[in-house]
Write a protein that holds these residues in place. Sequence first.
Motif, PDB file in Angstrom:
ATOM      1  N   PHE A 278       0.939  -1.146   0.046  1.00 15.18           N
ATOM      2  CA  PHE A 278      -0.025  -0.061  -0.031  1.00 15.18           C
ATOM      3  C   PHE A 278       0.662   1.339  -0.014  1.00 15.18           C
ATOM      4  CE2 PHE A 278      -2.149   3.670   1.625  1.00 15.18           C
ATOM      5  CZ  PHE A 278      -3.490   3.649   1.245  1.00 15.18           C
ATOM      6  N   LEU A 279       0.760   2.177  -1.012  1.00 15.16           N
ATOM      7  CA  LEU A 279       1.615   3.347  -1.028  1.00 15.16           C
ATOM      8  C   LEU A 279       0.839   4.646  -1.492  1.00 15.16           C
ATOM      9  CD1 LEU A 279       4.881   2.046  -3.083  1.00 15.16           C
ATOM     10  CD2 LEU A 279       4.663   2.404  -0.686  1.00 15.16           C
ATOM     11  N   TRP A 280       0.881   5.532  -0.883  1.00 18.29           N
ATOM     12  CA  TRP A 280       0.145   6.697  -1.135  1.00 18.29           C
ATOM     13  C   TRP A 280       0.919   7.506  -2.318  1.00 18.29           C
ATOM     14  CZ3 TRP A 280      -4.596   8.075   0.446  1.00 18.29           C
ATOM     15  CH2 TRP A 280      -5.052   7.661   1.675  1.00 18.29           C
ATOM     16  N   ARG A 281       0.175   8.201  -3.180  1.00 15.80           N
ATOM     17  CA  ARG A 281       1.006   8.908  -4.283  1.00 15.80           C
ATOM     18  C   ARG A 281       1.515  10.131  -3.519  1.00 15.80           C
ATOM     19  NH1 ARG A 281      -1.342   9.603 -10.523  1.00 15.80           N
ATOM     20  NH2 ARG A 281       0.651  10.214 -11.288  1.00 15.80           N
ATOM     21  N   PRO A 282       2.798  10.343  -3.565  1.00 13.74           N
ATOM     22  CA  PRO A 282       3.449  11.564  -3.055  1.00 13.74           C
ATOM     23  C   PRO A 282       2.723  12.878  -3.873  1.00 13.74           C
ATOM     24  CG  PRO A 282       5.139   9.951  -3.409  1.00 13.74           C
ATOM     25  CD  PRO A 282       3.688   9.576  -4.045  1.00 13.74           C
ATOM     26  N   ARG A 283       2.544  14.184  -3.154  1.00 13.68           N
ATOM     27  CA  ARG A 283       2.529  15.094  -3.890  1.00 13.68           C
ATOM     28  C   ARG A 283       3.907  16.098  -3.846  1.00 13.68           C
ATOM     29  NH1 ARG A 283      -3.059  17.479  -4.142  1.00 13.68           N
ATOM     30  NH2 ARG A 283      -4.549  15.832  -3.729  1.00 13.68           N
ATOM     31  N   PRO A 284       3.856  17.074  -4.916  1.00 12.01           N
ATOM     32  CA  PRO A 284       4.933  17.900  -4.851  1.00 12.01           C
ATOM     33  C   PRO A 284       4.804  19.030  -4.102  1.00 12.01           C
ATOM     34  CG  PRO A 284       3.387  18.214  -6.700  1.00 12.01           C
ATOM     35  CD  PRO A 284       3.022  17.069  -5.970  1.00 12.01           C
ATOM     36  N   PRO A 285       5.790  19.712  -3.395  1.00 11.96           N
ATOM     37  CA  PRO A 285       5.551  20.739  -2.530  1.00 11.96           C
ATOM     38  C   PRO A 285       4.555  21.692  -3.189  1.00 11.96           C
ATOM     39  CG  PRO A 285       7.716  20.169  -2.864  1.00 11.96           C
ATOM     40  CD  PRO A 285       7.133  19.664  -3.816  1.00 11.96           C
ATOM     41  N   SER A 286       3.937  22.411  -2.193  1.00 16.36           N
ATOM     42  CA  SER A 286       2.995  23.545  -2.540  1.00 16.36           C
ATOM     43  C   SER A 286       3.797  24.833  -2.922  1.00 16.36           C
ATOM     44  CB  SER A 286       2.212  23.912  -1.216  1.00 16.36           C
ATOM     45  OG  SER A 286       1.324  25.123  -1.479  1.00 16.36           O
ATOM     46  N   PHE A 287       3.177  25.438  -3.993  1.00 16.61           N
ATOM     47  CA  PHE A 287       3.798  26.702  -4.628  1.00 16.61           C
ATOM     48  C   PHE A 287       3.371  27.762  -3.594  1.00 16.61           C
ATOM     49  CE2 PHE A 287       3.290  24.201  -8.655  1.00 16.61           C
ATOM     50  CZ  PHE A 287       4.511  24.346  -8.885  1.00 16.61           C
ATOM     51  N   LEU A 288       2.660  27.519  -2.591  1.00 16.49           N
ATOM     52  CA  LEU A 288       2.231  28.816  -1.733  1.00 16.49           C
ATOM     53  C   LEU A 288       3.720  29.062  -0.696  1.00 16.49           C
ATOM     54  CD1 LEU A 288      -1.373  27.666  -0.690  1.00 16.49           C
ATOM     55  CD2 LEU A 288      -0.688  29.321  -2.310  1.00 16.49           C
ATOM     56  N   SER A 289       3.748  30.184  -0.497  1.00 16.01           N
ATOM     57  CA  SER A 289       4.617  30.621   0.518  1.00 16.01           C
ATOM     58  C   SER A 289       4.252  30.122   1.723  1.00 16.01           C
ATOM     59  CB  SER A 289       5.089  32.213   0.330  1.00 16.01           C
ATOM     60  OG  SER A 289       3.654  32.877   0.981  1.00 16.01           O
ATOM     61  N   PRO A 290       5.234  30.328   2.713  1.00 22.54           N
ATOM     62  CA  PRO A 290       5.090  29.954   4.182  1.00 22.54           C
ATOM     63  C   PRO A 290       3.995  31.068   4.692  1.00 22.54           C
ATOM     64  CG  PRO A 290       7.272  29.507   3.938  1.00 22.54           C
ATOM     65  CD  PRO A 290       6.665  30.106   2.639  1.00 22.54           C
ATOM     66  N   GLU A 291       4.113  32.128   4.478  1.00 21.32           N
ATOM     67  CA  GLU A 291       3.253  33.352   4.904  1.00 21.32           C
ATOM     68  C   GLU A 291       1.954  33.038   4.211  1.00 21.32           C
ATOM     69  OE1 GLU A 291       7.692  34.316   5.031  1.00 21.32           O
ATOM     70  OE2 GLU A 291       6.103  33.801   3.141  1.00 21.32           O
ATOM     71  N   LYS A 292       1.609  32.463   3.258  1.00 26.52           N
ATOM     72  CA  LYS A 292       0.549  32.317   2.664  1.00 26.52           C
ATOM     73  C   LYS A 292      -0.255  31.282   3.213  1.00 26.52           C
ATOM     74  CE  LYS A 292      -2.958  33.243  -0.208  1.00 26.52           C
ATOM     75  NZ  LYS A 292      -3.757  34.292  -0.210  1.00 26.52           N
ATOM     76  N   GLU A 293       0.294  30.136   3.437  1.00 26.31           N
ATOM     77  CA  GLU A 293       0.025  28.879   4.091  1.00 26.31           C
ATOM     78  C   GLU A 293      -0.504  29.392   5.577  1.00 26.31           C
ATOM     79  OE1 GLU A 293       2.707  25.618   4.062  1.00 26.31           O
ATOM     80  OE2 GLU A 293       2.415  25.457   1.934  1.00 26.31           O
ATOM     81  N   GLU A 294       0.365  30.295   6.384  1.00 22.83           N
ATOM     82  CA  GLU A 294      -0.254  30.745   7.426  1.00 22.83           C
ATOM     83  C   GLU A 294      -1.412  31.613   7.497  1.00 22.83           C
ATOM     84  OE1 GLU A 294       1.892  32.894  11.453  1.00 22.83           O
ATOM     85  OE2 GLU A 294       3.173  32.460   9.501  1.00 22.83           O
ATOM     86  N   GLU A 295      -1.476  32.506   6.546  1.00 21.32           N
ATOM     87  CA  GLU A 295      -2.767  33.225   6.254  1.00 21.32           C
ATOM     88  C   GLU A 295      -4.132  32.556   6.065  1.00 21.32           C
ATOM     89  OE1 GLU A 295      -5.827  35.292   4.320  1.00 21.32           O
ATOM     90  OE2 GLU A 295      -4.285  34.304   3.172  1.00 21.32           O
ATOM     91  N   ILE A 296      -4.030  31.391   5.348  1.00 20.99           N
ATOM     92  CA  ILE A 296      -4.925  30.461   5.189  1.00 20.99           C
ATOM     93  C   ILE A 296      -5.384  29.746   6.217  1.00 20.99           C
ATOM     94  CG2 ILE A 296      -5.710  28.426   3.916  1.00 20.99           C
ATOM     95  CD1 ILE A 296      -4.003  29.217   1.475  1.00 20.99           C
ATOM     96  N   ALA A 297      -4.470  29.164   7.058  1.00 20.36           N
ATOM     97  CA  ALA A 297      -4.752  28.744   8.318  1.00 20.36           C
ATOM     98  C   ALA A 297      -5.421  29.397   9.268  1.00 20.36           C
ATOM     99  CB  ALA A 297      -3.288  28.028   9.061  1.00 20.36           C
ATOM    100  N   LYS A 298      -4.939  30.687   9.455  1.00 19.30           N
ATOM    101  CA  LYS A 298      -5.682  31.684  10.279  1.00 19.30           C
ATOM    102  C   LYS A 298      -7.201  31.998   9.677  1.00 19.30           C
ATOM    103  CE  LYS A 298      -1.668  34.286  12.049  1.00 19.30           C
ATOM    104  NZ  LYS A 298      -1.030  35.372  12.070  1.00 19.30           N
ATOM    105  N   ASN A 299      -7.386  32.042   8.531  1.00 21.91           N
ATOM    106  CA  ASN A 299      -8.720  32.369   8.197  1.00 21.91           C
ATOM    107  C   ASN A 299      -9.498  31.133   7.220  1.00 21.91           C
ATOM    108  OD1 ASN A 299      -8.629  35.525   8.138  1.00 21.91           O
ATOM    109  ND2 ASN A 299      -6.772  35.003   6.976  1.00 21.91           N
ATOM    110  N   LEU A 300      -9.048  29.985   7.940  1.00 27.52           N
ATOM    111  CA  LEU A 300      -9.650  28.620   7.672  1.00 27.52           C
ATOM    112  C   LEU A 300     -11.299  28.409   7.367  1.00 27.52           C
ATOM    113  CD1 LEU A 300      -8.628  25.845   6.491  1.00 27.52           C
ATOM    114  CD2 LEU A 300      -8.829  25.203   8.717  1.00 27.52           C
ATOM    115  N   LYS A 301     -11.892  29.245   8.285  1.00 30.78           N
ATOM    116  CA  LYS A 301     -13.330  29.280   8.141  1.00 30.78           C
ATOM    117  C   LYS A 301     -13.909  29.682   6.959  1.00 30.78           C
ATOM    118  CE  LYS A 301     -14.218  29.274  13.266  1.00 30.78           C
ATOM    119  NZ  LYS A 301     -15.060  29.670  14.330  1.00 30.78           N
ATOM    120  N   LYS A 302     -13.269  30.866   6.339  1.00 32.61           N
ATOM    121  CA  LYS A 302     -13.891  31.627   5.218  1.00 32.61           C
ATOM    122  C   LYS A 302     -13.603  30.729   4.128  1.00 32.61           C
ATOM    123  CE  LYS A 302     -10.847  34.526   3.137  1.00 32.61           C
ATOM    124  NZ  LYS A 302     -10.347  35.736   2.969  1.00 32.61           N
TER     125      LYS A 302
END
Length: 718
Positions: free
Chosen positions: A605-629
Motif C-alpha cells: 500500500f503506497l500513497w501517491r506523493p504530492r509535490p511541494p506547494s507553490f504557496l509561500s509559508p506566509e500564505k499558508e499561515e494566512e490560510i490557516a488563520k482564515n480557514l473558516k472563510k
Amino acid sequence: MADVMVMKEIEDTALRLDVDLSTLDLDSIRLPPGETCGIVSDDEEVYQEDNLEFESGFGNIIVVDNLPVVPKEKFEKLEGVVRKIYSQIGVIKEDGLWMPVDPETDKTLGYCFIEYNTPQEAELAKEKTHGYKLDRAHIFCVSMFDDFDKFMKVPNEWAPPETKPYAPGENLQHWLTDAKARDQFVIRAGSDTEVLWNDARHLKPDPVYKRAFWTESFVQWSPLGTYLATVHRQGAAVWGGSSSFNRLMRYAHPQVKLIDFSPGEKYLVTYSSHEPSNPRDANRVVINIFDVRTGKVMRDFKGSADDFAVGGAGGVTGVSWPVFKWSGGRDDKYFARMGKNVLSVYETETFSLVDKKSLKVENIMDFCWSPTDPIIALFVPEMGGGNQPARVSLIQIPSKEELRQKNLFSVSDCKIYWQSNGDYLAVNVERYTKTKKSTYTGFELFRIKERDIPIEVLELENKNDKIIAFAWEPKGHRFAVIHGDNPKPDVSIYSMRTGQNSRVSKLTTLKGKQANALFWSPAGRYIVLAGLKGFNGQLEFYNVDELETMATAEHFMATDIEWDPTGRYVATAVTSVHEMENGFNIWSFNGKHLYRILKDHFFQFLWRPRPPSFLSPEKEEEIAKNLKKYSKKYEAEDQDVSLLLSEQEREKRRMLKEDWDKWVNEWKRIHEEESLHRQKLRDGEASDEEEEYEAKDIEVEEVIDVKEEVLHIEYGQE
C-alpha cells in the motif's frame, strides 16, 4: 540404426495402404512453405546449435588495444604481463588469450583478445582497465568484442536523422487538479496492481486503473508522485498519468532487483547482483544511473558485492541500500557513497567526483545529507582503543569545508536524524558506562540555521532507558521519543523552542504506552503512536498542540502505517507476512475509522506523493488563520454528500421494507390457500384463533399389547 527403424515404419505403412514405394520419387516431394507435417528436419539440430551460439554471442571476450609492438623473442614476456593484469579480475579461459602476430615482420600487432568465463567478468575487466597506463607511451583502450558489430554498421556517409512529428503527451500532473481534492494510492494484491482514489466522503475507494502482472516484484512512486515505477526481469519502467497510466520510458538492466529515484525525479538508480563463475568470489554487482526522461545511462558502477557493502539501511546479498544517497532539494546536484575510509561525492553535471577525488575520512561509519542543503553529517567511531574520540562532523559541499565538529567519548553507537527542513540535526549517542558493562543514551542537538551552529545536550530523566523510536515533526520544531522497556515504554515529546526561549524543553511524557513506532502527520501537529509486531496493531491518535489523545483504536496484526501526503488520512495495512486479515483500513487524522478493504495475498500500500506547494509559508499561515472563510465551500459540499448518503440510506431502507412486505404478503397468500386443510385437521372447526377454543384434558385408555402365557400348577400345592 534409427534411419533403418524409420524406413521400416514407412514400408509397413505403405504396405497397409497398398502403396508401391518403388513407383514414388521421395526426393521430389515438397511440403508447403512453413509446413512441417510434424516431420523434424535433418538440419534442425544444426539450426538449434547455430541459434545457441548466436544468442550467447561473444559478450565474454574483450579486445585490448594500444599494446606495445614487440618482436618474437619478447612475446612471452608481454603475454605474461597482460595475463597477470587481467587474471586478477576474472578467470581467463584456457587458450583464452590470443595476441595476433604480423606474419611478415614476426612482430605483434599491438592488440590482443581475452576470453573470460562470463560476460560479467569481461565487463568488469573493461571497466577496470580501460585507460590503464602500462607506461608513458601505452595506455590501454579496451572494448567489448560484441561492440565491433555495432561499429561496422555505422554508415560511411552521414544522413540526417528522421524527424518525427510532435505528439503532445498527457499532462502528468493532471491528477493534482481533482475537483474533490482527493489523493491516490496504489495497492498490490495477488497478481493485480491497482491505482485508486481515496474517496473518504463516500467511505470507499474509487478505482482509477487496474492491471494484472504489471510488475514482477514491486512498484514504487517517484518522490514527487509524477511516475509509478515497475520492476521486470529485463529492467525497470516508469508509467504516468491520472487515469490511463501509459508507459513513458524503459530502462534496460537485466535481473534488476532494487531501484531508487533522486529527490527531484531527474535520475533513476537501478541495482542488480549476479552469481560469480567462481563460487569463492563475491557476487558481481551492477549499478546504473539513468536519466529518467531520456532513458540514457549517465553513469554505471560495477564491482563485487564487497565494494558496495558499506553504509545504507538495508539491502540484498550483503549490499546496503541505497548505495548512493542524494543531496537535499529538487536540483539533484550531488550524490555520494561510502567506501573504505573514504566518502565519494559526485556531481551530476559530469557524473564525476567533486574535485576529481574522494574525501578521505578514516573509519567512516555513517553519513546523511541535509534534506534541503548540500551539507553532509557524518559519523566516525572511536579509534586507538578510545585514545581518539568518536566525532560527528558537518561538511559543506562542494567546498568540503567542515562547518562544525563534535567530539564524543565512550561511544557505543550513534544514529543521525535530520529535521525535514534541515533546521535541526539530532544525534542519538549511546555511551558506555565507566565499567563498560552497560550503556546509556543521550542526544546531541544541532541548530543548523543559527550562527556557529550551537549544540545542546539532552539527557533523559532515566539515562538507562533504551531508545525504541525517534521522529522529528515535519516542518516543525518538535520531536518525539519512545524510551524505556517493553511492554509499556514511555513517550516523551520535546520542543526546540518554547516562547522566547530557544533551549530544548520537554512538553509532556506519556507513561506506559503500548507503542514502538512513531508516525507524524506530514503537516505536523498530529502523531500516531503505534504498537506494531508484538503489540498487535495498537493505535493512539495524539494532538501535540493540545497535548491530548483524540482516539485509541486497534488494527489487529497491522504491519504498515502511512499518512497520506496532506495529513488528512492514515492508512494501516496487514500485508502477506501474515496469512490472515490481509487488507487495509483508512482512518481520519483524529482516529475515526472510515472504511476497510480486505484483500488476499496483500503485498503493498503506497500513497501517491504530492509535490511541494507553490504557496509561500506566509500564505499558508494566512490560510490557516482564515480557514473558516476558505472552508465554507467545502462544508457545503460535505453537507451535499451527507444528504446524498442519507438519501441513499433511506432508499436502502425503503427497498428492505418493500422486500419485507412482499414476503409477508406471500406468506398470507399461502396461509389462505391452506385454510381448508387446517379446518379438516381441526375436525371441522373453521377459526384459526386459538382464543376461541377451550382446552380439555381427556384420558384415553389404549391396549398396547396382549400376551398369553401358560402357567403350570402342580396338585398338592393348593
